[in-house]
Write an enzyme that holds these catalytic residues in place. Structure first.
Site, PDB file in Angstrom:
ATOM      1  N   GLN A 245      38.735  18.172  37.935  1.00 40.94           N
ATOM      2  CA  GLN A 245      38.725  19.632  37.916  1.00 40.94           C
ATOM      3  C   GLN A 245      37.428  20.202  38.460  1.00 40.94           C
ATOM      4  O   GLN A 245      37.407  21.275  39.056  1.00 40.94           O
ATOM      5  CB  GLN A 245      38.973  20.142  36.494  1.00 40.94           C
ATOM      6  N   HIS A 248      36.961  21.557  42.149  1.00 41.47           N
ATOM      7  CA  HIS A 248      37.395  22.881  42.602  1.00 41.47           C
ATOM      8  C   HIS A 248      36.237  23.660  43.221  1.00 41.47           C
ATOM      9  O   HIS A 248      36.422  24.381  44.191  1.00 41.47           O
ATOM     10  CB  HIS A 248      37.975  23.682  41.434  1.00 41.47           C
ATOM     11  N   GLU A 315      40.924  28.025  30.440  1.00 45.11           N
ATOM     12  CA  GLU A 315      42.098  28.143  31.313  1.00 45.11           C
ATOM     13  C   GLU A 315      43.033  26.944  31.105  1.00 45.11           C
ATOM     14  O   GLU A 315      44.225  27.098  30.883  1.00 45.11           O
ATOM     15  CB  GLU A 315      41.638  28.214  32.768  1.00 45.11           C
ATOM     16  N   HIS A 316      42.479  25.753  31.216  1.00 45.78           N
ATOM     17  CA  HIS A 316      43.221  24.511  30.984  1.00 45.78           C
ATOM     18  C   HIS A 316      42.658  23.838  29.736  1.00 45.78           C
ATOM     19  O   HIS A 316      41.446  23.668  29.628  1.00 45.78           O
ATOM     20  CB  HIS A 316      43.066  23.550  32.158  1.00 45.78           C
ATOM     21  N   ASP A 349      48.699  21.672  38.050  1.00 44.46           N
ATOM     22  CA  ASP A 349      48.202  22.326  39.258  1.00 44.46           C
ATOM     23  C   ASP A 349      49.173  22.187  40.425  1.00 44.46           C
ATOM     24  O   ASP A 349      49.187  23.042  41.321  1.00 44.46           O
ATOM     25  CB  ASP A 349      46.855  21.722  39.665  1.00 44.46           C
ATOM     26  N   HIS A 408      55.816  70.539  21.647  1.00 42.18           N
ATOM     27  CA  HIS A 408      56.630  69.415  21.206  1.00 42.18           C
ATOM     28  C   HIS A 408      57.511  69.828  20.024  1.00 42.18           C
ATOM     29  O   HIS A 408      58.693  69.473  19.956  1.00 42.18           O
ATOM     30  CB  HIS A 408      55.733  68.249  20.785  1.00 42.18           C
TER      31      HIS A 408
END
Length: 427
Positions: A245, A248, A315-316, A349, A408
């Protein structure tokens, strides 16, 4: 703390914000011509913006059969999962009390724009994740954009995947001009009601500035990963998942949370050589990310590990642990959860089915990832008959006058003329 993350120097954001604002203003007024000019100056692309069928077919011919087979497998999984999500949403109507009927409908947006990044990697899977999900939601028109990669235009496999996923129009445009083309409805496309897909800082800033009249999936930051591991975890596999990871980008945070100190120290020692296994610039990127953004945190118990995960909201979130059912029931803040050493974030992914466009930078505390829900509007409706009017109108009148909203109250009271005025307000 076995390893802390010193972080990277803060990036300047003012220039990006100003540049995007100027570009969007020009694209809004200059339309197609401005987009073509940016494509020429920024991407070196002078070919057709609207990708013709002949170019798509030529790209398909350049994609190896093995990759086509893999993409078909991934597309089937992603579509099946998205359709199952769509099937979980039901239109309904219910009678709240006699004569007061309300309901819900889920309506696809009229048009969607899907950005498929280019840059250092060919993000082939991203084309499937965004476009196929929009089509599964029932969006009638999906415009997809991607930057040119070479003299042919969009990367061949990416273009093939965009077509496979069901894009109705494919534009060879990257960056701000690609986002603007979808939002403003350039090149004969319908203006997108929502924009989806990851991108660089300029893409994210363009989405941020357009948000309001145009919807967006999320404002994505650097991708991140947290691994929770106990004494049963294989340190070499944990290190490989972290390095995988980290490739990235240099700003991608990676965390290992464990209650087993020998594992923590072994993973720390393995990381340099594990990053080196990636080779070339991938190895350099992963090592930079790990050195600057990687952390190894030692906890006293699995409950403390879970608390750390919920606080960070990664995230993961990947579990290299036993008692997976306990963890699945306990954890509450993550973009996507990967249960057991048999799975890996790489599956999510690329090919397993659940979407890989996920909340970053702690946003998983309040939102999930991209799904058919993002491409649907859940709207409500109501109607009232004579049986419901007395109580409904009187309650509305009382509340409105307490708030000082005379208009109203009068609107509600006018409905009382249709029913006997002596009908009591019922709880």
């Amino acid at each position: 703390m076995i390893k802390s993350a010193p972080g990277l120097p803060p990036a300047a954001t003012g220039d990006t914000r100003d540049t995007v604002e100027i570009m969007l203003a020009r694209l809004r007024t200059g339309g197609d011509d401005a987009a073509r000019d940016y494509a020429r100056r920024l991407d070196g692309w002078t070919g057709p913006i609207v990708t013709p069928r002949t170019a798509i077919e030529a790209a398909a011919a350049r994609v190896p059969p093995e990759l086509k087979e893999a993409l078909a497998y991934a597309h089937a999984n992603i579509t099946a999962f998205a359709r199952a999500q769509r099937a979980s949403l039901h239109d309904f109507e219910t009678e709240l009390r006699p004569g007061l009927i309300a309901g819900q409908r889920s309506i696809p947006v009229s048009a969607a724009g899907c950005y498929v990044p280019g840059g250092r990697y060919a993000h082939i899977a991203s084309a499937l994740m965004t476009i196929a999900t929009a089509k599964a939601a029932g969006v009638p028109h999906v415009t997809a954009v991607a930057p040119p990669r070479d003299a042919h235009g969009i990367d061949a496999a990416t273009l093939y995947a965009m077509d496979l996923a069901g894009a109705d129009t494919i534009l060879t445009l990257g960056g701000v001009q690609g986002i603007a083309a979808m939002a403003f409805g350039l090149f004969g496309t319908p203006a997108a009601a929502i924009l989806a897909g990851p991108g660089n800082a300029y893409v994210a800033e363009a989405k941020r500035q357009l948000f309001g009249p145009t919807g967006i999936d999320t404002l994505a930051g650097p991708t991140d990963l947290m691994i929770l591991a106990d004494a049963t975890a294989d340190p070499a596999l944990v290190a490989l998942d972290l390095a995988g990871q980290a490739e990235h980008g240099p700003t991608s945070p990676c965390w290992l949370i464990t209650d087993h100190e020998p594992l923590a120290r072994r993973v720390r020692d393995l990381m340099p050589d594990t990053c080196a296994r990636l080779g070339g610039t991938n190895a350099d990127t992963a090592r930079t990310a790990w050195d600057a953004m990687g952390e190894i945190i030692l906890c006293d118990s699995r409950e403390e590990m879970a608390e750390e995960a919920d606080r960070t909201a990664p995230e993961h979130l990947h579990l290299h642990t036993t008692a997976l059912d306990w963890w699945q029931g306990r954890l509450t803040a993550y973009g996507s959860l990967f249960l057991g050493a048999e799975t890996t974030v790489a599956f999510g992914d690329k090919a397993s089915g659940p979407n890989h466009v996920l909340p970053t930078s702690g946003a998983a505390r309040y939102t999930g990832g991209l799904s058919v829900h993002k491409f649907l509007k859940t709207v409500t409706w109501q109607r009232a008959t004579d049986a419901a009017l007395p109580a409904l109108a009187r309650a509305t009148s009382v509340i409105s006058r307490a708030e000082g909203m005379t208009g109203h109250a009068l609107s509600a009271e006018a409905r009382l003329t249709a029913v006997p005025p002596t009908t009591a307000l019922r709880a």
